[in-house]
Design a protein around this motif. Structure first.
Motif, PDB file in Angstrom:
ATOM      1  N   ASP A  70     -15.301   3.408   2.799  1.00  0.00           N
ATOM      2  CA  ASP A  70     -15.643   2.406   3.818  1.00  0.00           C
ATOM      3  C   ASP A  70     -14.412   1.654   4.289  1.00  0.00           C
ATOM      4  N   TYR A  73     -12.455   4.373   6.562  1.00  0.00           N
ATOM      5  CA  TYR A  73     -13.094   4.956   7.738  1.00  0.00           C
ATOM      6  C   TYR A  73     -14.177   4.082   8.366  1.00  0.00           C
ATOM      7  N   GLY A  74     -14.445   2.929   7.762  1.00  0.00           N
ATOM      8  CA  GLY A  74     -15.477   2.050   8.291  1.00  0.00           C
ATOM      9  C   GLY A  74     -16.831   2.320   7.658  1.00  0.00           C
ATOM     10  N   ILE A  75     -17.725   1.363   7.798  1.00  0.00           N
ATOM     11  CA  ILE A  75     -19.058   1.468   7.210  1.00  0.00           C
ATOM     12  C   ILE A  75     -19.975   2.216   8.176  1.00  0.00           C
ATOM     13  N   LYS A  79     -25.402   2.905   5.979  1.00  0.00           N
ATOM     14  CA  LYS A  79     -24.603   3.232   4.786  1.00  0.00           C
ATOM     15  C   LYS A  79     -24.716   4.712   4.420  1.00  0.00           C
ATOM     16  N   ARG A  86     -19.539  10.019  10.580  1.00  0.00           N
ATOM     17  CA  ARG A  86     -18.523   9.796   9.545  1.00  0.00           C
ATOM     18  C   ARG A  86     -17.409  10.837   9.661  1.00  0.00           C
ATOM     19  N   ASN A  89     -15.171  10.012  12.574  1.00  0.00           N
ATOM     20  CA  ASN A  89     -14.308   8.873  12.249  1.00  0.00           C
ATOM     21  C   ASN A  89     -13.135   9.318  11.385  1.00  0.00           C
ATOM     22  N   TYR A  93      -9.287   9.052  12.669  1.00  0.00           N
ATOM     23  CA  TYR A  93      -8.392   8.195  11.889  1.00  0.00           C
ATOM     24  C   TYR A  93      -7.180   8.986  11.398  1.00  0.00           C
TER      25      TYR A  93
END
Length: 477
Positions: A70, A73-75, A79, A86, A89, A93
């Motif tokens: 998280d 790469y962020g939440i 979740k 995901r 991301n 990134y």
């Protein structure tokens, strides 16, 4: 046993996983990062085992802990970690990071890439087989915009360690294919299964984007997955983009209309609209969670011989223009469609069909391959209170309207049919337009194909406009 020359040649031409990794490692311009979460670092391990891994690997990462993941790469939404969002991301990134840290002044010819996967392997209780997302963002020329290949897989092996090994092989095949087969996406898809098969890993969605794939139609890639037996069904949304069936079907009330849709006629639309209204009124059907699907089987596509890609795209374009979700499947029998949907939802389902198709469903010859014959098939077909919405048919000779009340099935099947009819599993569509019952889709297609006038009255106004504008279904000169 006779030797299959083509298979022997394919076997000889299949490069080993180690040699694929080695060839990539020895290419001084291919350079990137590996980010693998959920199933270990199975792909990059193959590159470490081959010679000269420093030639390809800029960084490798396994953010296995969810908090670490998280933070990087962020939440994710709800979740969730094994999602397409995901994966994208991760790819964005990591490619951004390599661009920041590897200067073009020192490496003007580098072709950067980022490979990533986010996977859930089989659980300890073996209740969930596992699935995952894999992808690569890569350049085929220095400094060009990135191209991307995104894959979703279902894992079928009954052991987590074996699943991890297969994922590693698939990852190497994907990276190798991106660089050496990007000019032939169909061949690229086929080579993804080098040293694998669909009994181990099933690819049920693939999307190509970016400058390397500017001429690729992802719907044709979906069709190829089904045609070559890599998966049983694929789906695409009204915008024409491939979508993951599991995401689309999850907890949905599903109404399905099967046909050739060559083209979509007023009969098809009337059947759909009237059955949808009946489906909405069914007990335990949540109108907000209804998903209507127009299904084309591979059997229908092959009916006229070899599959014509333009013909397929014409049908798909017309259905999408009507705002419909389209499924291409390998399911010739209806019970297999219901079984497939049942693996994603426990909610109510409905099938819309015409009288002639319904009569065919009651022919025993279609179920000889089942040990329980037609009874086994119907036990699966009428799963969870499924209902069949029946479009009446007009007898061309007598003018009689045939419904569930007066249709004729084979004599041995009369009691079985009566059982389902009396239990409310077969529902007549009563709000049909009597003026369209004489429309014959095959005749309409032939009129369009031969350039004959008058077919326009059998289809919706917008459909007729599109057929003319894009010269659909016309005979090749």
């Amino acid at each position: 046993m006779a030797v299959d020359v083509d298979k022997e040649r394919e076997f000889r031409d299949t490069v080993s996983v180690e040699n694929k990794a080695l060839r990539l490692n020895l290419n001084e311009n291919i350079y990137g990062t590996f980010a693998e979460i959920g199933a270990g670092q199975e792909t990059v391990r193959n590159f470490f085992r081959a010679k000269n891994p420093s030639g390809t690997i800029a960084k490798t990462l396994s953010a296995y802990d969810k908090d670490f993941s998280d933070a990087i790469y962020g939440i994710g939404e709800n979740k969730r970690y094994v999602t397409e969002a995901r994966l994208k991301n991760m790819l964005a990134y990591e490619t951004g990071l390599i661009e920041q840290r590897i200067t073009r002044n020192r490496h003007p010819n580098k072709l950067f890439f980022s490979y990533a996967n986010t996977v859930a392997t089989i659980d300890f209780a073996k209740k969930y087989k596992g699935h995952g997302w894999l992808g690569i963002r890569f350049q085929t020329k220095p400094k060009e915009d990135y191209s991307e290949i995104i894959i979703h897989v279902q894992l079928h092996e009954n052991n987590a360690a074996k699943q991890q090994i297969s994922l590693g092989i698939l990852g190497v095949n994907l990276i190798y294919g991106a660089y050496y087969f990007h000019d032939d996406p169909v061949h690229l898809v086929n080579r993804l299964y080098d040293h694998l098969n669909s009994h181990k890993i099933e690819i049920d969605m693939i999307n190509f984007t970016g400058p390397a794939f500017k001429d690729v139609d992802n719907r044709l890639m979906s069709l190829h997955l089904v045609k070559t037996g890599k998966t049983d069904a694929v789906m695409f949304a009204p915008d024409g983009n491939n979508v993951l069936p599991a995401d689309l079907l999850y907890k949905k009330n599903i109404l399905t209309l099967r046909g050739s849709f060559r083209p979509v006629t007023k009969v098809n639309l009337n059947m759909f609209e009237q059955s949808l209204e009946l489906f909405k009124k069914e007990n335990k059907v949540d109108e907000e969670r209804i998903l209507a699907i127009f299904e084309i089987t591979l059997f229908n596509l092959k009916n006229e011989g070899e599959i014509d890609e333009k013909d397929f795209l014409d049908r798909a374009d017309l259905l999408c223009s009507l705002g419909q979700t389209v499924m291409i499947s390998n399911f010739q029998e209806y019970y297999k469609v219901v079984e497939y949907f049942s693996s994603f939802t426990r909610e109510r389902m409905g099938l819309t069909m015409g009288v002639s198709t319904f009569i065919e469903v009651f022919k025993e010859e279609y179920y000889n391959h089942l040990s329980g014959g037609i009874l086994e098939a119907f036990g699966k077909l009428f799963f969870k209170s499924l209902k069949i919405y029946l479009q009446p048919q007009k007898n061309a000779k007598t003018g009689e309207i045939i419904t569930s009340e007066n249709l004729e099935v084979e004599p041995r099947m009369k009691e079985l049919y009566r059982f389902f009819k009396d239990n409310g599993r077969v529902v007549d569509i009563e709000g049909y337009d009597p003026h369209i019952l004489e429309i014959n889709s095959r005749k309409v297609f032939e009129m369009i194909r031969e350039g004959q006038p008058g077919w326009e009255n059998a289809v919706a106004e917008d459909t007729a406009r599109l057929i003319k504008e894009y010269n659909m279904f016309r005979k090749k000169e």
